[in-house]
Design a protein around this motif. Structure first.
Motif, PDB file in Angstrom:
ATOM      1  N   LEU A 200       0.833  -1.207   0.000  1.00 54.97           N
ATOM      2  CA  LEU A 200       0.000   0.000   0.000  1.00 54.97           C
ATOM      3  C   LEU A 200       0.864   1.253   0.000  1.00 54.97           C
ATOM      4  CD1 LEU A 200      -2.556  -1.170   2.689  1.00 54.97           C
ATOM      5  CD2 LEU A 200      -3.104  -0.722   0.288  1.00 54.97           C
ATOM      6  N   GLY A 201       0.301   2.321  -0.540  1.00 56.39           N
ATOM      7  CA  GLY A 201       0.950   3.615  -0.521  1.00 56.39           C
ATOM      8  C   GLY A 201       0.256   4.530   0.475  1.00 56.39           C
ATOM      9  N   THR A 202       1.001   5.466   1.026  1.00 57.32           N
ATOM     10  CA  THR A 202       0.461   6.444   1.968  1.00 57.32           C
ATOM     11  C   THR A 202       1.127   7.792   1.719  1.00 57.32           C
ATOM     12  OG1 THR A 202       2.151   5.913   3.621  1.00 57.32           O
ATOM     13  CG2 THR A 202       0.044   4.737   3.796  1.00 57.32           C
ATOM     14  N   VAL A 203       0.537   8.812   2.266  1.00 58.37           N
ATOM     15  CA  VAL A 203       1.152  10.140   2.251  1.00 58.37           C
ATOM     16  C   VAL A 203       0.588  10.901   3.446  1.00 58.37           C
ATOM     17  CG1 VAL A 203      -0.598  11.135   0.702  1.00 58.37           C
ATOM     18  CG2 VAL A 203       1.657  12.212   0.871  1.00 58.37           C
ATOM     19  N   TYR A 204       1.429  11.733   4.043  1.00 64.82           N
ATOM     20  CA  TYR A 204       0.977  12.516   5.191  1.00 64.82           C
ATOM     21  C   TYR A 204       0.362  13.827   4.707  1.00 64.82           C
ATOM     22  CZ  TYR A 204       0.971  15.291   9.430  1.00 64.82           C
ATOM     23  OH  TYR A 204       0.580  16.090  10.470  1.00 64.82           O
ATOM     24  N   ILE A 205      -0.823  14.134   5.188  1.00 66.22           N
ATOM     25  CA  ILE A 205      -1.518  15.382   4.835  1.00 66.22           C
ATOM     26  C   ILE A 205      -1.622  16.247   6.083  1.00 66.22           C
ATOM     27  CG2 ILE A 205      -3.670  16.415   4.004  1.00 66.22           C
ATOM     28  CD1 ILE A 205      -2.324  14.890   1.804  1.00 66.22           C
ATOM     29  N   GLY A 206      -0.951  17.386   6.043  1.00 65.51           N
ATOM     30  CA  GLY A 206      -1.021  18.305   7.172  1.00 65.51           C
ATOM     31  C   GLY A 206      -1.826  19.559   6.886  1.00 65.51           C
ATOM     32  N   VAL A 207      -2.173  19.777   5.605  1.00 60.43           N
ATOM     33  CA  VAL A 207      -2.848  21.033   5.240  1.00 60.43           C
ATOM     34  C   VAL A 207      -4.280  21.110   5.760  1.00 60.43           C
ATOM     35  CG1 VAL A 207      -1.419  21.443   3.198  1.00 60.43           C
ATOM     36  CG2 VAL A 207      -3.541  20.125   2.978  1.00 60.43           C
ATOM     37  N   THR A 208      -4.819  19.989   6.241  1.00 59.33           N
ATOM     38  CA  THR A 208      -6.162  20.027   6.839  1.00 59.33           C
ATOM     39  C   THR A 208      -6.128  20.638   8.231  1.00 59.33           C
ATOM     40  OG1 THR A 208      -5.785  17.707   7.400  1.00 59.33           O
ATOM     41  CG2 THR A 208      -7.217  18.153   5.519  1.00 59.33           C
TER      42      THR A 208
ATOM     43  N   LEU B   7      -6.668  17.485  15.656  1.00 65.43           N
ATOM     44  CA  LEU B   7      -6.289  16.751  14.453  1.00 65.43           C
ATOM     45  C   LEU B   7      -4.786  16.854  14.228  1.00 65.43           C
ATOM     46  CD1 LEU B   7      -7.100  15.222  11.818  1.00 65.43           C
ATOM     47  CD2 LEU B   7      -7.337  17.484  10.750  1.00 65.43           C
ATOM     48  N   VAL B   8      -4.116  15.700  14.169  1.00 60.07           N
ATOM     49  CA  VAL B   8      -2.669  15.672  13.904  1.00 60.07           C
ATOM     50  C   VAL B   8      -2.408  15.566  12.401  1.00 60.07           C
ATOM     51  CG1 VAL B   8      -0.497  14.434  14.332  1.00 60.07           C
ATOM     52  CG2 VAL B   8      -2.201  14.671  16.162  1.00 60.07           C
ATOM     53  N   GLY B   9      -3.220  14.807  11.696  1.00 62.09           N
ATOM     54  CA  GLY B   9      -3.046  14.694  10.251  1.00 62.09           C
ATOM     55  C   GLY B   9      -3.989  13.680   9.652  1.00 62.09           C
ATOM     56  N   ILE B  10      -4.063  13.676   8.331  1.00 60.29           N
ATOM     57  CA  ILE B  10      -4.869  12.710   7.582  1.00 60.29           C
ATOM     58  C   ILE B  10      -3.926  11.909   6.695  1.00 60.29           C
ATOM     59  CG2 ILE B  10      -6.598  12.424   5.751  1.00 60.29           C
ATOM     60  CD1 ILE B  10      -8.106  14.765   6.894  1.00 60.29           C
ATOM     61  N   ILE B  11      -4.146  10.594   6.658  1.00 62.82           N
ATOM     62  CA  ILE B  11      -3.316   9.714   5.848  1.00 62.82           C
ATOM     63  C   ILE B  11      -4.171   9.049   4.770  1.00 62.82           C
ATOM     64  CG2 ILE B  11      -1.610   7.857   5.882  1.00 62.82           C
ATOM     65  CD1 ILE B  11      -1.016  10.247   7.788  1.00 62.82           C
ATOM     66  N   PRO B  12      -4.033   9.448   3.494  1.00 58.83           N
ATOM     67  CA  PRO B  12      -4.656   8.684   2.407  1.00 58.83           C
ATOM     68  C   PRO B  12      -3.938   7.334   2.289  1.00 58.83           C
ATOM     69  CG  PRO B  12      -4.104  10.921   1.703  1.00 58.83           C
ATOM     70  CD  PRO B  12      -3.394  10.671   2.993  1.00 58.83           C
ATOM     71  N   ILE B  13      -4.714   6.277   2.068  1.00 58.10           N
ATOM     72  CA  ILE B  13      -4.147   4.929   1.962  1.00 58.10           C
ATOM     73  C   ILE B  13      -4.751   4.227   0.757  1.00 58.10           C
ATOM     74  CG2 ILE B  13      -3.882   2.680   3.105  1.00 58.10           C
ATOM     75  CD1 ILE B  13      -4.296   4.139   5.780  1.00 58.10           C
ATOM     76  N   GLY B  14      -3.922   3.565  -0.032  1.00 58.70           N
ATOM     77  CA  GLY B  14      -4.439   2.807  -1.169  1.00 58.70           C
ATOM     78  C   GLY B  14      -3.313   2.158  -1.949  1.00 58.70           C
ATOM     79  N   TYR B  15      -3.698   1.433  -2.970  1.00 60.83           N
ATOM     80  CA  TYR B  15      -2.715   0.791  -3.841  1.00 60.83           C
ATOM     81  C   TYR B  15      -2.225   1.825  -4.857  1.00 60.83           C
ATOM     82  CZ  TYR B  15      -4.572  -3.396  -1.689  1.00 60.83           C
ATOM     83  OH  TYR B  15      -4.963  -4.345  -0.767  1.00 60.83           O
ATOM     84  N   PRO B  16      -0.913   2.024  -4.950  1.00 59.77           N
ATOM     85  CA  PRO B  16      -0.377   3.057  -5.857  1.00 59.77           C
ATOM     86  C   PRO B  16      -0.755   2.792  -7.314  1.00 59.77           C
ATOM     87  CG  PRO B  16       1.317   2.250  -4.353  1.00 59.77           C
ATOM     88  CD  PRO B  16       0.145   1.332  -4.208  1.00 59.77           C
ATOM     89  N   GLN B  17      -1.017   3.878  -8.048  1.00 61.24           N
ATOM     90  CA  GLN B  17      -1.299   3.740  -9.481  1.00 61.24           C
ATOM     91  C   GLN B  17      -0.086   3.200 -10.232  1.00 61.24           C
ATOM     92  OE1 GLN B  17      -2.886   7.130 -11.512  1.00 61.24           O
ATOM     93  NE2 GLN B  17      -4.732   7.233 -10.261  1.00 61.24           N
ATOM     94  N   GLU B  18       1.084   3.547  -9.769  1.00 64.90           N
ATOM     95  CA  GLU B  18       2.313   3.069 -10.412  1.00 64.90           C
ATOM     96  C   GLU B  18       3.417   3.005  -9.362  1.00 64.90           C
ATOM     97  OE1 GLU B  18       3.937   7.357 -12.087  1.00 64.90           O
ATOM     98  OE2 GLU B  18       2.722   6.091 -13.401  1.00 64.90           O
ATOM     99  N   ASP B  19       4.456   2.218  -9.656  1.00 66.47           N
ATOM    100  CA  ASP B  19       5.588   2.124  -8.743  1.00 66.47           C
ATOM    101  C   ASP B  19       6.336   3.445  -8.711  1.00 66.47           C
ATOM    102  OD1 ASP B  19       5.069  -0.486  -8.046  1.00 66.47           O
ATOM    103  OD2 ASP B  19       6.336  -1.316  -9.631  1.00 66.47           O
ATOM    104  N   ARG B  20       6.654   3.870  -7.493  1.00 64.88           N
ATOM    105  CA  ARG B  20       7.426   5.105  -7.330  1.00 64.88           C
ATOM    106  C   ARG B  20       8.694   4.795  -6.572  1.00 64.88           C
ATOM    107  NH1 ARG B  20       6.099  10.003  -4.693  1.00 64.88           N
ATOM    108  NH2 ARG B  20       7.524  10.976  -6.106  1.00 64.88           N
ATOM    109  N   ALA B  21       9.814   5.205  -7.125  1.00 61.12           N
ATOM    110  CA  ALA B  21      11.080   5.033  -6.415  1.00 61.12           C
ATOM    111  C   ALA B  21      11.185   6.104  -5.332  1.00 61.12           C
ATOM    112  CB  ALA B  21      12.241   5.160  -7.384  1.00 61.12           C
TER     113      ALA B  21
END
Length: 202
Positions: free
Chosen positions: A144-152, A173-187
């Motif tokens: 799974l892929g994730t990213v930290y969102i602090g702008v909320t 609120l400390v942050g929001i984390i979107p979670i899912g299967y990446p559209q493509e592999d990212r190095a």
């Protein structure tokens, strides 16, 4: 998968497949999160999982509002703001099959007295941040892929997320984390600074 490999593979993912993440997997991520260190043993964190289409769309709109607020604050030119809107609304940047909002309960604390308010908040945010890191590393194990969102966390947007979560004013609120299967592999991106640049032995 060895821990060293997980750490090296983790990267911020902003584009996700519209593929459901199993509830059992999400629970495993939360289990990993709550193994993090927690200041004073309070465990005063709260994880709210948004996965229904309607509520996900509302969260997505709040993230978009936060991104606009952020780029306005750094005086981004309007043409670049338009590119941001395109990436968000047409390309689906940050649109994920599930979002996890991480809160702390400010009413649960160890030190009493207003003189400790700032310190208690700092400790609690640090605890939640470590929990988020655990969650993100565990996500790598599941592909799974994730990213930290602090702008909320901009004023007003954070309140909307809190209300959407059904939590009271004592929750931060400390942050929001979107979670899912990446559209493509990212190095993973190379760090600009080396270990030698950031460490000092005395």
């Amino acid at each position: 998968m060895e821990l060293d490999e997980v750490i090296k593979k983790r990267t911020s993912v902003r584009y996700f497949k519209e593929k459901k993440v199993p509830k059992e997997t999400l629970l495993e991520l939360i289990k990993a999160a709550i193994r993090a260190p927690t200041a004073s043993g309070l465990e005063n964190w709260r994880f709210v999982v948004f996965e229904s289409p309607e509520v996900r769309n509302r969260v997505y709109r709040l993230i978009a509002d936060g991104m606009v607020e952020y780029y306005r604050a750094v005086n981004l030119p309007e043409d670049k703001m338009e590119k941001l809107r395109t990436r968000m609304y047409e390309d689906g940047m940050y649109r994920a099959p599930v979002y996890v909002a991480v809160f702390i309960d400010r009413n649960v604390r160890f030190l009493k007295g207003r003189e400790y308010d700032e310190l208690e908040l700092l400790w609690s945010v640090e605890s939640a941040a470590m929990a988020i890191q655990n969650l993100m590393l565990k996500a790598v194990e599941f592909g799974l892929g994730t990213v930290y969102i602090g702008v909320t966390n901009f004023r007003g947007i954070d309140e909307e997320v809190r209300k959407l979560s059904g939590l009271g004013e004592g929750h931060y609120l400390v942050g929001i984390i979107p979670i899912g299967y990446p559209q493509e592999d990212r190095a993973p991106r190379k760090r600009r600074k080396s270990v030698e640049d950031v460490v000092e032995f005395l």
